[in-house]
Design an enzyme around this catalytic site. Structure first.
Site, PDB file in Angstrom:
ATOM      1  N   GLY A  31       0.807  -1.216   0.000  1.00 40.24           N
ATOM      2  CA  GLY A  31       0.000   0.000   0.000  1.00 40.24           C
ATOM      3  C   GLY A  31       0.841   1.268   0.000  1.00 40.24           C
ATOM      4  O   GLY A  31       2.018   1.248  -0.355  1.00 40.24           O
ATOM      5  N   HIS A  37       4.228   2.176  -7.780  1.00 41.95           N
ATOM      6  CA  HIS A  37       3.202   1.120  -7.727  1.00 41.95           C
ATOM      7  C   HIS A  37       2.306   1.188  -8.961  1.00 41.95           C
ATOM      8  O   HIS A  37       1.946   0.167  -9.548  1.00 41.95           O
ATOM      9  CB  HIS A  37       2.304   1.304  -6.496  1.00 41.95           C
ATOM     10  CG  HIS A  37       2.987   1.126  -5.183  1.00 41.95           C
ATOM     11  ND1 HIS A  37       3.241   2.168  -4.339  1.00 41.95           N
ATOM     12  CD2 HIS A  37       3.469   0.018  -4.575  1.00 41.95           C
ATOM     13  CE1 HIS A  37       3.848   1.718  -3.244  1.00 41.95           C
ATOM     14  NE2 HIS A  37       4.005   0.415  -3.369  1.00 41.95           N
ATOM     15  N   ASP A 151      13.604  -2.483  -5.611  1.00 41.16           N
ATOM     16  CA  ASP A 151      13.950  -3.539  -4.653  1.00 41.16           C
ATOM     17  C   ASP A 151      14.636  -4.665  -5.431  1.00 41.16           C
ATOM     18  O   ASP A 151      14.107  -5.782  -5.544  1.00 41.16           O
ATOM     19  CB  ASP A 151      12.687  -4.032  -3.956  1.00 41.16           C
ATOM     20  CG  ASP A 151      12.030  -2.924  -3.144  1.00 41.16           C
ATOM     21  OD1 ASP A 151      12.689  -2.387  -2.237  1.00 41.16           O
ATOM     22  OD2 ASP A 151      10.885  -2.553  -3.448  1.00 41.16           O
ATOM     23  N   VAL A 177      10.869   4.129 -10.779  1.00 46.37           N
ATOM     24  CA  VAL A 177      10.216   5.417 -11.105  1.00 46.37           C
ATOM     25  C   VAL A 177      10.775   6.468 -10.143  1.00 46.37           C
ATOM     26  O   VAL A 177      10.867   6.226  -8.936  1.00 46.37           O
ATOM     27  CB  VAL A 177       8.680   5.314 -10.979  1.00 46.37           C
ATOM     28  CG1 VAL A 177       8.025   6.650 -11.305  1.00 46.37           C
ATOM     29  CG2 VAL A 177       8.148   4.225 -11.907  1.00 46.37           C
ATOM     30  N   ARG A 188       8.303   5.139   1.804  1.00 46.37           N
ATOM     31  CA  ARG A 188       9.003   5.698   2.982  1.00 46.37           C
ATOM     32  C   ARG A 188       9.485   7.131   2.753  1.00 46.37           C
ATOM     33  O   ARG A 188       9.959   7.758   3.706  1.00 46.37           O
ATOM     34  CB  ARG A 188      10.168   4.787   3.373  1.00 46.37           C
ATOM     35  CG  ARG A 188       9.702   3.450   3.947  1.00 46.37           C
ATOM     36  CD  ARG A 188      10.834   2.627   4.512  1.00 46.37           C
ATOM     37  NE  ARG A 188      10.349   1.524   5.320  1.00 46.37           N
ATOM     38  CZ  ARG A 188      10.235   0.260   4.894  1.00 46.37           C
ATOM     39  NH1 ARG A 188      10.592  -0.067   3.679  1.00 46.37           N
ATOM     40  NH2 ARG A 188       9.777  -0.677   5.709  1.00 46.37           N
TER      41      ARG A 188
HETATM   42  O1  PAF Z   1       7.834  -4.734  -2.028  1.00 43.90           O
HETATM   43  C1  PAF Z   1       6.879  -4.816  -1.214  1.00 43.90           C
HETATM   44  O2  PAF Z   1       6.023  -3.952  -1.102  1.00 43.90           O
HETATM   45  C2  PAF Z   1       6.800  -6.035  -0.304  1.00 43.90           C
HETATM   46  O3  PAF Z   1       8.078  -6.467   0.062  1.00 43.90           O
HETATM   47  C3  PAF Z   1       5.979  -7.190  -0.911  1.00 43.90           C
HETATM   48  C4  PAF Z   1       6.614  -7.728  -2.185  1.00 43.90           C
HETATM   49  C5  PAF Z   1       4.569  -6.702  -1.219  1.00 43.90           C
HETATM   50  C6  PAF Z   1       5.876  -8.342   0.084  1.00 43.90           C
HETATM   51  O4  PAF Z   1       5.290  -7.945   1.275  1.00 43.90           O
END
Ligand code: PAF
Length: 289
Positions: A31, A37, A151, A177, A188
């Site tokens: 979220g 996202h 990540d 992005v 964060r």
């Molecule tokens: O990257 C994230 O937001 C989290 O590590 C994930 C992949 C949703 C797992 O909780």
């Protein structure tokens, strides 16, 4: 868009979509949506008949001293964004739905989880990620799942799980992005006050400096790292790590002969930020005829 809370509801919706011949794309998230996202959601929307976004702040990937209790949460805002992007299902379970009493399984990936964020944050971090992602794959049974390249280590861990456990899902990593000034988007970033926000641009500037040196033909790892270090220390940032690692194995690289990742983690104000950049063995600014 439907907001579903239970595994049984998601399974029924996915079964129906698959019976109708629709491919299923999953975007796992915690979220606090930002453009990063949304880029994953858009890729999923373009490529699949059914798009499922999971929204679950996974407690097991946070250490006791980390920000689980303060992690930004605003389901109504996230749901509005998801709906606007044409998401079909927002799966937002309660923790007990994912981790019922008696839950006792842990997915541990050896090797690549022992460095970088695995070393800094502790082994629970990638165990938590691997376990929850494996569960989400079991629940949603997606054809394709989308992750952000910010990540980078997480992407490698998820790919390893998929390969080692023969999971029938294709992993797509979408580009980082960035804000207009180069800061990689992250949930964060809301922890940054004005001073820290200004300081935070040094992470991307450090990656750019290293990239420029590399493009000019430098292949020595120490020289590339020192160009990035210079930018970070000029900005007063003490890194948690700044490392050059093989892009697949995450083994340290002393000379770039294969694709390598330059990865940074640093505390900037109240935020722990990570960023990375791929340096390919062939990249150079010299034009090839
Ligand atoms: O990257 C994230 O937001 C989290 O590590 C994930 C992949 C949703 C797992 O909780």
């Amino acid at each position: 868009m439907r907001i579903l809370r239970t595994i049984a509801e998601v399974r029924a919706a996915v079964r129906e979509a698959k019976a109708a011949g629709r491919s299923v794309g999953l975007v796992p998230t915690m979220g606090a949506f930002h453009e990063g996202h949304l880029s994953l959601v858009r890729a999923a929307r373009e490529q699949n008949g059914l798009v499922v976004v999971s929204l679950f702040v996974n407690p097991t990937q946070f250490a006791a001293n980390e920000d689980l209790s303060t992690y930004p949460r605003d389901e109504a805002r996230d749901a509005a964004f998801a709906e606007a992007e044409g998401v079909d299902i927002l799966f937002a379970p309660e923790p007990a739905e994912i981790y019922p009493d008696g839950f006792a399984t842990n997915i541990h990936v050896a090797g690549i989880t022992e460095v970088l964020d695995g070393a800094s944050r502790g082994p629970h971090h990638f165990d938590g990620v691997a376990t929850v992602v494996t569960k989400l794959f079991g629940i949603v049974q997606p054809d394709v799942a989308y992750f952000g390249q910010k990540d980078a280590q997480q992407v490698l861990v998820v790919r390893r799980v998929v390969r080692d456990l023969d999971l029938d899902v294709r992993i797509v990593a979408c580009p980082i992005v960035r804000e207009p000034d180069g800061l990689a988007m992250s949930s964060r970033n809301v922890y940054l006050d004005a001073d820290a926000r200004a300081q935070s641009t040094a992470l991307n500037r450090a990656l750019d400096a290293a990239d420029a040196v590399h493009r000019a033909g430098e292949r020595d790892g120490a020289s590339i790292l020192s160009s990035a270090h210079a930018v970070l220390s000029a900005a007063g940032i003490a890194v948690e790590y700044l490392e050059l690692q093989d892009a697949e194995t995450l083994q340290p690289v002393t000379r770039i002969e294969r694709d390598a990742l330059l990865l940074i983690a640093a505390r900037v104000g109240a935020a722990r930020l990570i960023d990375n950049h791929l340096l390919t063995a062939t990249d150079t600014t010299e034009a090839t005829p």
